[in-house]
Motif scaffolding. Structure first.
Motif, mmCIF file in Angstrom:
data_model
loop_
_atom_site.group_PDB
_atom_site.id
_atom_site.type_symbol
_atom_site.label_atom_id
_atom_site.label_comp_id
_atom_site.label_asym_id
_atom_site.label_seq_id
_atom_site.Cartn_x
_atom_site.Cartn_y
_atom_site.Cartn_z
ATOM 1 N N LEU A 22 0.830 -1.212 0.000
ATOM 2 C CA LEU A 22 0.000 0.000 0.000
ATOM 3 C C LEU A 22 0.863 1.260 0.000
ATOM 4 N N VAL A 23 1.980 1.228 0.714
ATOM 5 C CA VAL A 23 2.888 2.376 0.717
ATOM 6 C C VAL A 23 3.443 2.626 -0.683
ATOM 7 N N VAL A 24 3.876 1.559 -1.351
ATOM 8 C CA VAL A 24 4.400 1.703 -2.714
ATOM 9 C C VAL A 24 3.318 2.225 -3.652
ATOM 10 N N LEU A 25 2.095 1.703 -3.540
ATOM 11 C CA LEU A 25 0.996 2.171 -4.380
ATOM 12 C C LEU A 25 0.693 3.648 -4.130
ATOM 13 N N SER A 26 0.720 4.049 -2.875
ATOM 14 C CA SER A 26 0.392 5.436 -2.539
ATOM 15 C C SER A 26 1.466 6.412 -3.010
ATOM 16 N N VAL A 27 2.719 6.128 -2.707
ATOM 17 C CA VAL A 27 3.793 7.063 -3.033
ATOM 18 C C VAL A 27 4.086 7.073 -4.528
ATOM 19 N N SER A 28 3.904 5.939 -5.193
ATOM 20 C CA SER A 28 4.213 5.880 -6.628
ATOM 21 C C SER A 28 3.273 6.743 -7.461
ATOM 22 N N LEU A 29 2.159 7.183 -6.889
ATOM 23 C CA LEU A 29 1.263 8.087 -7.616
ATOM 24 C C LEU A 29 1.943 9.396 -7.985
ATOM 25 N N TYR A 30 2.921 9.809 -7.169
ATOM 26 C CA TYR A 30 3.623 11.079 -7.424
ATOM 27 C C TYR A 30 4.718 10.929 -8.477
ATOM 28 N N ARG A 31 4.998 9.683 -8.872
ATOM 29 C CA ARG A 31 5.938 9.387 -9.957
ATOM 30 C C ARG A 31 7.348 9.948 -9.695
ATOM 31 N N PHE A 32 7.779 9.845 -8.443
ATOM 32 C CA PHE A 32 9.156 10.174 -8.081
ATOM 33 C C PHE A 32 9.789 8.905 -7.505
ATOM 34 N N PRO A 33 10.576 8.181 -8.305
ATOM 35 C CA PRO A 33 11.143 6.905 -7.831
ATOM 36 C C PRO A 33 11.954 7.032 -6.544
ATOM 37 N N PHE A 34 12.601 8.180 -6.347
ATOM 38 C CA PHE A 34 13.404 8.354 -5.134
ATOM 39 C C PHE A 34 12.541 8.234 -3.887
ATOM 40 N N PHE A 35 11.376 8.896 -3.888
ATOM 41 C CA PHE A 35 10.518 8.876 -2.709
ATOM 42 C C PHE A 35 9.853 7.511 -2.524
ATOM 43 N N THR A 36 9.569 6.831 -3.628
ATOM 44 C CA THR A 36 9.031 5.470 -3.514
ATOM 45 C C THR A 36 10.052 4.544 -2.866
ATOM 46 N N ALA A 37 11.306 4.648 -3.311
ATOM 47 C CA ALA A 37 12.371 3.823 -2.726
ATOM 48 C C ALA A 37 12.578 4.166 -1.259
ATOM 49 N N LEU A 38 12.532 5.447 -0.932
ATOM 50 C CA LEU A 38 12.721 5.872 0.462
ATOM 51 C C LEU A 38 11.589 5.353 1.348
ATOM 52 N N ALA A 39 10.361 5.460 0.865
ATOM 53 C CA ALA A 39 9.212 4.991 1.648
ATOM 54 C C ALA A 39 9.270 3.482 1.858
#
Length: 262
Positions: A22-39
């Motif tokens: 769910l975290v990956v699904l939520s953060v990936s909406l912003y389309r910034f791979p750095f923040f997805t990896a960090l989350a």
């Protein structure tokens, strides 16, 4: 008979993988791979820190396969972990669509792109190196959580050069990018290579160095103790000589008494 501890481990793996997806699904909406990896790295660090003693904090079928290969989990537990992890990925997909009222589109590529396969394998390899190093060195608490979370972060950053940067077959189910080769086999094989390299090539060298250092440290106190015993023995010898030197004084005292009586 299923023990309460085994049920607890399966629940931790299910809800941990569900949260990660769910975290990956939520953060990936912003389309910034750095923040997805960090989350994703923070999520792994939190669950490892909180529940590593219960399940090990795998939250990833690739991790479970790697830990089984280096004999950290049994075959029965590995099968159970993988089953609940994949189920959690499917549950995250359905829950996301229910909460957002938005259908996820199928992101699976029509043909295999080998640069994407290589990116997933290399990223999982990096993650496998970090996680297995923490396991073989028996890191605990925040140190283990930081190492594993940071390892996932680095692997996701590298794999993001060409792929959707998942490194997790269960998360691939959640984001509807379940390609059997690219997002299942590639991360499993990559993590497996990293785990085996650390467990059977690098970790034995580290153990030998630690054992030799321990032997060297243990031998030093024995030398010091022998020197101390020699010095104390040498210090005691003059005292015995002085005691022997006092004997003539007693003879003089007795001779004076005898002359006084005469």
């Amino acid at each position: 008979m299923i023990k309460q501890r085994h049920v607890a481990a399966l629940l931790v793996e299910f809800f941990g993988t569900l949260t990660l997806s769910l975290v990956v699904l939520s953060v990936s909406l912003y389309r910034f791979p750095f923040f997805t990896a960090l989350a994703a790295g923070v999520t792994i660090a939190v669950f490892v820190s909180a529940f590593a003693k219960i399940s090990g904090g795998h939250l990833n079928p690739a991790v479970t396969v790697g830990m089984f290969a280096i004999r950290q989990v049994t075959a029965l537990r590995a099968v159970g972990y993988i089953a609940v992890q994949m189920l959690a990925g499917f549950a995250a997909w359905q829950l996301y669509e229910y909460l957002t009222d938005r259908a996820l589109t199928n992101a699976t590529a029509a043909a295999i792109e080998w640069n994407v396969v290589a990116a997933e394998a290399i990223g999982a390899f990096i993650f496998g190196l970090a996680l297995t190093a923490a396991v073989t060195q028996k890191l605990k608490g925040y140190q283990a959580a930081y190492t594993m979370g940071a390892g996932l972060f680095l692997g996701l950053i590298v794999s993001g050069l060409a792929s959707n940067s998942l490194l997790n077959p269960a998360v691939a189910v959640a984001v509807r990018s379940f390609d059997p080769v690219t997002y299942v086999a590639a991360p499993v094989v990559g993590f497996l290579f990293g785990a085996v390299m650390i467990a059977y090539v690098i970790a034995p060298v580290l153990r030998k160095d630690e054992d030799s250092n321990a032997v060297a440290v243990a031998s030093k106190p024995a030398v010091v103790a022998s020197v101390e015993t020699k010095s104390t023995a040498a210090a005691k010898k003059p005292a015995t000589k002085k005691a022997a030197a006092k004997k003539p004084a007693t003879k003089k005292a007795t001779s004076k008494k005898s002359t006084a009586k005469k």
